[in-house]
Write an enzyme that holds these catalytic residues in place. Structure first.
Site, mmCIF file in Angstrom:
data_model
loop_
_atom_site.group_PDB
_atom_site.id
_atom_site.type_symbol
_atom_site.label_atom_id
_atom_site.label_comp_id
_atom_site.label_asym_id
_atom_site.label_seq_id
_atom_site.Cartn_x
_atom_site.Cartn_y
_atom_site.Cartn_z
ATOM 1 N N TYR A 69 0.834 -1.212 0.000
ATOM 2 C CA TYR A 69 0.000 0.000 0.000
ATOM 3 C C TYR A 69 0.872 1.267 0.000
ATOM 4 O O TYR A 69 0.537 2.253 -0.665
ATOM 5 C CB TYR A 69 -0.952 -0.005 1.198
ATOM 6 C CG TYR A 69 -2.060 -1.031 1.059
ATOM 7 C CD1 TYR A 69 -2.956 -0.966 -0.005
ATOM 8 C CD2 TYR A 69 -2.209 -2.067 1.968
ATOM 9 C CE1 TYR A 69 -3.972 -1.894 -0.152
ATOM 10 C CE2 TYR A 69 -3.214 -3.008 1.834
ATOM 11 C CZ TYR A 69 -4.100 -2.917 0.771
ATOM 12 O OH TYR A 69 -5.097 -3.852 0.627
HETATM 13 C C1 LIG Z 1 -0.625 -8.024 -1.831
HETATM 14 C C2 LIG Z 1 -1.343 -8.268 -3.177
HETATM 15 C C3 LIG Z 1 -2.785 -7.752 -3.073
HETATM 16 C C4 LIG Z 1 -0.594 -7.470 -4.272
HETATM 17 O O1 LIG Z 1 -1.247 -7.645 -5.519
HETATM 18 P P1 LIG Z 1 -0.391 -7.876 -6.858
HETATM 19 O O2 LIG Z 1 -1.334 -7.862 -8.001
HETATM 20 O O3 LIG Z 1 0.458 -9.077 -6.679
HETATM 21 O O4 LIG Z 1 0.533 -6.571 -6.840
HETATM 22 P P2 LIG Z 1 0.769 -5.580 -8.066
HETATM 23 O O5 LIG Z 1 1.408 -6.376 -9.170
HETATM 24 O O6 LIG Z 1 -0.481 -4.846 -8.395
HETATM 25 O O7 LIG Z 1 1.808 -4.557 -7.439
HETATM 26 C C5 LIG Z 1 1.680 -3.162 -7.669
HETATM 27 C C6 LIG Z 1 2.990 -2.501 -7.310
HETATM 28 O O8 LIG Z 1 3.250 -2.725 -5.917
HETATM 29 C C7 LIG Z 1 4.551 -3.302 -5.776
HETATM 30 N N1 LIG Z 1 4.499 -4.232 -4.656
HETATM 31 C C8 LIG Z 1 3.861 -5.415 -4.597
HETATM 32 N N2 LIG Z 1 4.012 -5.968 -3.374
HETATM 33 C C9 LIG Z 1 4.787 -5.104 -2.663
HETATM 34 C C10 LIG Z 1 5.298 -5.099 -1.332
HETATM 35 N N3 LIG Z 1 5.042 -6.090 -0.481
HETATM 36 N N4 LIG Z 1 6.046 -4.036 -0.929
HETATM 37 C C11 LIG Z 1 6.307 -3.016 -1.779
HETATM 38 N N5 LIG Z 1 5.845 -2.952 -3.048
HETATM 39 C C12 LIG Z 1 5.089 -3.992 -3.473
HETATM 40 C C13 LIG Z 1 4.810 -4.014 -7.093
HETATM 41 O O9 LIG Z 1 6.188 -4.178 -7.321
HETATM 42 C C14 LIG Z 1 4.164 -3.077 -8.085
HETATM 43 O O10 LIG Z 1 5.035 -2.003 -8.343
HETATM 44 P P3 LIG Z 1 5.149 -1.321 -9.811
HETATM 45 O O11 LIG Z 1 3.733 -1.011 -10.260
HETATM 46 O O12 LIG Z 1 5.973 -0.099 -9.559
HETATM 47 O O13 LIG Z 1 5.795 -2.355 -10.661
HETATM 48 C C15 LIG Z 1 -1.308 -9.764 -3.600
HETATM 49 O O14 LIG Z 1 0.025 -10.206 -3.707
HETATM 50 C C16 LIG Z 1 -2.077 -10.680 -2.664
HETATM 51 O O15 LIG Z 1 -3.268 -10.877 -2.853
HETATM 52 N N6 LIG Z 1 -1.395 -11.260 -1.649
HETATM 53 C C17 LIG Z 1 -2.040 -12.182 -0.731
HETATM 54 C C18 LIG Z 1 -3.148 -11.522 0.089
HETATM 55 C C19 LIG Z 1 -2.721 -10.213 0.742
HETATM 56 O O16 LIG Z 1 -1.621 -10.119 1.298
HETATM 57 N N7 LIG Z 1 -3.601 -9.197 0.682
HETATM 58 C C20 LIG Z 1 -3.365 -7.888 1.253
HETATM 59 C C21 LIG Z 1 -4.565 -7.560 2.064
HETATM 60 S S1 LIG Z 1 -4.200 -6.659 3.518
#
Ligand SMILES: CC(C)(COP(=O)(O)OP(=O)(O)OC[C@H]1O[C@@H](n2cnc3c(N)ncnc32)[C@H](O)[C@@H]1OP(=O)(O)O)[C@@H](O)C(=O)NCCC(=O)NCCS
Length: 170
Positions: free
Chosen positions: A139
């Site tokens: 986030y």
């Molecule tokens: C966390 C989650 C929602 C991220 O979704 P995703 O589609 O994999 O992430 P995205 O590809 O949209 O990432 C967007 C950006 O955030 C960055 N990013 C992703 N995870 C990150 C992290 N943990 N820390 C910092 N940056 C991060 C990516 O590198 C990307 O950057 P860019 O656009 O500059 O290349 C997903 O991995 C997930 O569902 N995880 C399991 C459930 C979870 O943890 N949910 C969170 C709810 S609190």
């Protein structure tokens, strides 16, 4: 993100059973509770659908409020002294493992911002509850900031999100 996804309101579909994001409570929520929450009007749920109808990701969105005193002083200074500000809460967000790392999570957050921007009641900020430090980092990468008093809750002024959306259109 090369693949296109349709984002729409969740309807009861067997595809919910196949969703797997790696966090069991988030999978279970989609399977067992999301439609109840919609029915009871406590949260709406939006899903990203892949071409074959698979649920690639989902998030929930609900109205909430934000105490003015929780905001950093430099943000609060520009606002009227209302004790509570209107906000929209992304209560849950999850991407299926097969679709993680393709910017879909970021796209769903921006979809939530666009919906909040279209709502008739005004929304000052988006709020999220990060379930762990990795989620908080995700986030923060999207420009959310932590509340000093509760660092796992983060906020993003809607004006900032809508500016980012406008820039993405150009
Ligand atoms: C966390 C989650 C929602 C991220 O979704 P995703 O589609 O994999 O992430 P995205 O590809 O949209 O990432 C967007 C950006 O955030 C960055 N990013 C992703 N995870 C990150 C992290 N943990 N820390 C910092 N940056 C991060 C990516 O590198 C990307 O950057 P860019 O656009 O500059 O290349 C997903 O991995 C997930 O569902 N995880 C399991 C459930 C979870 O943890 N949910 C969170 C709810 S609190």
């Amino acid at each position: 993100m090369t693949q296109r996804f349709r984002i729409e309101a969740l309807v009861p579909t067997p595809a919910r059973a196949d969703f797997s994001c790696g966090v069991a409570p988030l999978d279970r929520y989609l399977r067992e509770q999301a439609t109840q929450d919609i029915k009871r009007r406590v949260a709406n749920c939006f899903v990203a659908l892949a071409d074959d109808g698979a649920i690639a990701g989902y998030y929930t969105l609900a109205a909430t409020s934000l105490p003015l005193t929780d905001l950093p002083a430099e943000d609060a200074r520009r606002l009227p002294r209302y004790p509570l500000l209107p906000a929209a809460l992304i209560g849950r967000l999850a991407i299926d493992r097969r679709f993680q790392g393709r910017r879909l999570g970021g796209a769903l957050v921006m979809d939530a911002a666009a919906r909040a921007g279209r709502s008739d009641p005004a929304v000052y900020a988006l709020l999220v509850e990060a379930k762990d430090e990795a989620a908080a980092g995700f986030y923060e990468h999207l420009q959310f900031r932590r509340f000093a008093s509760r660092p796992m809750t983060l906020f993003l002024p809607l004006a900032t999100a809508l500016q980012a959306l406008d820039r993405a259109k150009d």
